[in-house]
Design a protein around this motif. Sequence first.
Motif, short mmCIF file in Angstrom:
data_model
loop_
_atom_site.label_atom_id
_atom_site.label_comp_id
_atom_site.label_asym_id
_atom_site.label_seq_id
_atom_site.Cartn_x
_atom_site.Cartn_y
_atom_site.Cartn_z
N ASP A 43 39.72 39.55 43.74
CA ASP A 43 38.49 40.17 43.29
C ASP A 43 37.77 39.27 42.29
OD1 ASP A 43 37.98 42.64 44.56
OD2 ASP A 43 39.57 43.61 43.40
N ARG A 59 32.99 43.59 46.90
CA ARG A 59 34.06 42.97 47.67
C ARG A 59 33.55 42.60 49.06
NH1 ARG A 59 39.21 46.64 47.04
NH2 ARG A 59 39.29 45.76 44.94
N GLU A 62 38.68 43.08 52.59
CA GLU A 62 39.92 43.55 51.98
C GLU A 62 41.01 43.61 53.04
OE1 GLU A 62 41.62 47.72 50.00
OE2 GLU A 62 39.47 47.28 49.97
N LYS A 64 44.78 45.05 53.75
CA LYS A 64 45.59 46.11 53.16
C LYS A 64 47.05 45.72 52.98
CE LYS A 64 42.88 50.21 54.09
NZ LYS A 64 42.90 51.60 54.56
N HIS A 67 47.89 43.56 50.08
CA HIS A 67 46.65 44.13 49.56
C HIS A 67 45.93 43.09 48.69
CE1 HIS A 67 44.73 48.24 48.37
NE2 HIS A 67 43.95 47.48 49.10
N ALA A 69 41.89 40.68 48.36
CA ALA A 69 40.45 40.82 48.60
C ALA A 69 39.75 39.47 48.63
CB ALA A 69 39.83 41.70 47.52
#
Length: 286
Positions: A43, A59, A62, A64, A67, A69
């Motif tokens: 991020d 963002r 992403e 998952k 996890h 970004a």
Amino acid sequence: MKTGIVVKNMNGYFYVQGEDGTITECKVRGRLKKGRYSLLVGDRVIYGNEGTIENILPRRNELKRPHIANIDQVVLVVAAHAPDINSLLLDKLLVMIEHADIPLVVCINKSDLADETTAEIVERYQKVGYTVVMTSTYTGEGIDTLRTILDSHVSAFAGPSGVGKSSLLNAVEPNFAFQTGEVSDKIKRGRHTTRHASLYALNDHSFIMDTPGFSAIDFSDISPERLTSLYPEFMIYEDGCKFSPCYHEHEPVCTVKEAVESGIIHKERYASYLAIREEIVSQRKR
């Protein structure tokens, strides 16, 4: 206020690298903890000199699992052998990354152990349209090519444990000095040497993310309709299917199934599609 990128999350602290390369240990402003999503490695954030993250910038994407970004590309690493390539697991990982709409490169490491089966797998995925690079930290094959692929990108290294992700990163940049582990003779899997997703600067404009190995994948946010679009080779033929949507399973006049029977679409790819589809349908029935 400064702008930076989260390079590590550990024990409730976020380590942010600023534009000048300085890394600051930060805490998250209380109101952000109640926001739309939690802060992730990758991020981009606004933070103050006192080490408080004030805002999370929008963002771009992403992933998952792991996890993370704002990834430009995923380098999906498997090994030619030790451990052997699990085609179903590889296809599951490809589906997950395709669903996140992140460009990817398939890296087959330990190329010094490659054989005819490895060559067939390389051809299979190149035919689909994926970029496939062969690497070996033992012989040095493909390391320069991989380094070029990583330049000017934020790249996540992902894949099963034991395939040599950490060793590859050390080969790309020896100053990283990542801990490596051996493959267990008993279970034929690697030990998890990477504990947390972390972002490392390869140079001023290139970042590499090392992520924990994983084998459990959640398809709960992928619908059966979406799954068909995550196999690039299906898209060429499904316009000829009689039904729309066509799940390419029991439907008559299915041009995807015809392509499988004629050998244009690889039968193992189609088998993995059916296995993943069954898993998705089963999850939705629970």
